[in-house]
Design an enzyme around this catalytic site. Structure first.
Site, PDB file in Angstrom:
ATOM      1  N   LYS A  54     -88.523  -4.083 115.026  1.00 55.56           N
ATOM      2  CA  LYS A  54     -87.421  -4.945 114.573  1.00 55.56           C
ATOM      3  C   LYS A  54     -86.511  -4.094 113.702  1.00 55.56           C
ATOM      4  CE  LYS A  54     -86.639  -8.907 111.483  1.00 55.56           C
ATOM      5  NZ  LYS A  54     -87.136 -10.205 111.052  1.00 55.56           N
TER       6      LYS A  54
HETATM    7  C1  5RP Z   1     -87.228  -8.373 106.270  1.00 57.24           C
HETATM    8  C2  5RP Z   1     -87.729  -9.346 107.225  1.00 57.24           C
HETATM    9  C3  5RP Z   1     -87.556 -10.725 106.772  1.00 57.24           C
HETATM   10  O1  5RP Z   1     -88.530 -11.188 105.998  1.00 57.24           O
HETATM   11  C4  5RP Z   1     -86.947 -11.665 107.706  1.00 57.24           C
HETATM   12  O2  5RP Z   1     -87.665 -11.735 108.903  1.00 57.24           O
HETATM   13  C5  5RP Z   1     -85.512 -11.353 107.854  1.00 57.24           C
HETATM   14  O3  5RP Z   1     -84.805 -12.238 108.655  1.00 57.24           O
HETATM   15  P1  5RP Z   1     -83.235 -12.395 108.491  1.00 57.24           P
HETATM   16  O4  5RP Z   1     -82.715 -11.112 107.912  1.00 57.24           O
HETATM   17  O5  5RP Z   1     -82.711 -12.608 109.876  1.00 57.24           O
HETATM   18  O6  5RP Z   1     -82.976 -13.561 107.591  1.00 57.24           O
HETATM   19  O7  5RP Z   1     -88.233  -9.045 108.278  1.00 57.24           O
HETATM   20  O8  5RP Z   1     -86.926  -7.185 106.898  1.00 57.24           O
END
Ligand code: 5RP
Length: 291
Positions: free
Chosen positions: A201
């Site tokens: 991710k």
């Molecule tokens: C941080 C993460 C988060 O906790 C979360 O999943 C982020 O989601 P978003 O930025 O779309 O609100 O993975 O890196």
């Protein structure tokens, strides 16, 4: 002497990596259980996923939009391909009758009051199996104060995942002082993939995102980041998949929208059916006006 990567044609961003025998890049040589879990998270028809990220509470408490997950998120479940959450929220709030694949946040430790890269593995793989998870996610802080520890956390989780067929999503965590550019994310994503994560991710960058996806041998899902106006968020998601991402794992840009149901519906069209951002915004406005 470390050798940084060099921009140029060698990334061959226009030539997708071959995926013999399985629809996700870099996954064709995984074992059946691992592939099956990946195929629950990523739609085999489009090859992409809309993951809904709601794990924020693990370090920042009741984040805006996540104060009452039972009220704000459970109604969105039918519209996501997978939920990214903590085991605490899963057990306490998410209906066990849900058929949606759950990807569980497996790292934690410091809160927003402390150094965020000082994380540890925060869940046993045995518990992920017990919870019938479709995957686990862990933060990796390349360039961060506790870089080596966070990488070691991930490699231990990958080893545990391989024993039971559980895919690991490595998340590129960006510290306050780090430059968010293609060069940094190429470095971070490639390290995460080389060290065994089954998918990564990471954040979208305007310049050179296709070199990040091209040089990462496993699927990339785009992180949403801070709340943007809907058109900007839809455009970012569109550009990410057009430039090689295998979907999104978005949180705030969905659950902090004025109309989260309309927003996730629009994101779905962008990701699975390549709907252009302007049309996706029309869809969002239309669904929003209908309540
Ligand atoms: C941080 C993460 C988060 O906790 C979360 O999943 C982020 O989601 P978003 O930025 O779309 O609100 O993975 O890196």
């Amino acid at each position: 002497m470390p050798e940084p990567d060099q921009e140029g044609a060698r990334f061959a961003a226009q030539q997708p990596q071959a995926t013999p025998g399985f629809f996700l890049k870099g996954c064709h040589q995984l074992d059946w259980g691992m592939k099956n879990r990946m195929a629950r998270v990523f739609n085999p028809e489009s090859g992409r996923t809309v993951m809904l990220a709601i794990d924020h509470g693990y370090f920042q408490g009741p984040t805006t939009g996540l104060e009452r997950i039972d009220l704000s998120i459970v109604p969105l479940l039918p519209q996501c391909d997978a939920l990214f959450c903590t085991r605490g929220i899963l057990r306490s709030v998410i209906p066990a009758a849900s058929q949606k694949p759950m990807v569980l946040r497996a790292s934690g430790g410091p809160s927003i009051l402390k150094e965020l890269s000082d994380e540890q593995i925060a869940m046993d793989m045995e518990d992920a199996v017990r919870l019938n998870a479709a995957g686990v996610g862990i933060q990796v802080f390349i360039g961060g104060e506790f870089e080596t520890r966070s990488i070691h956390n991930m490699t231990r989780l990958v080893d545990a995942g391989l024993r039971v067929g559980m895919p690991v999503m490595g998340v590129t965590a960006v510290g306050k002082d780090m430059v968010r550019d293609a060069k940094y994310f190429r470095l971070a994503c490639r390290i995460i993939a080389e060290l065994g994560a089954q998918y990564v991710k990471t954040y979208f960058v305007e310049d050179g995102f296709e070199t990040i996806t091209a040089s990462c041998p496993v699927p990339i899902v785009m992180a949403g980041g801070k709340k943007l106006p809907e058109l900007e968020a839809l455009t970012m998601a569109y550009n990410a998949v057009q430039q090689g991402a295998s979907g999104v794992d978005m949180g705030r840009n969905i659950f902090q929208s004025d109309a989260p149901k309309a927003m996730i519906a629009a994101v779905n069209e962008v990701i699975h059916r390549n709907l252009k951002p302007a049309q996706a915004l029309e869809l969002f406005n239309d669904l929003k006006s209908k309540g």
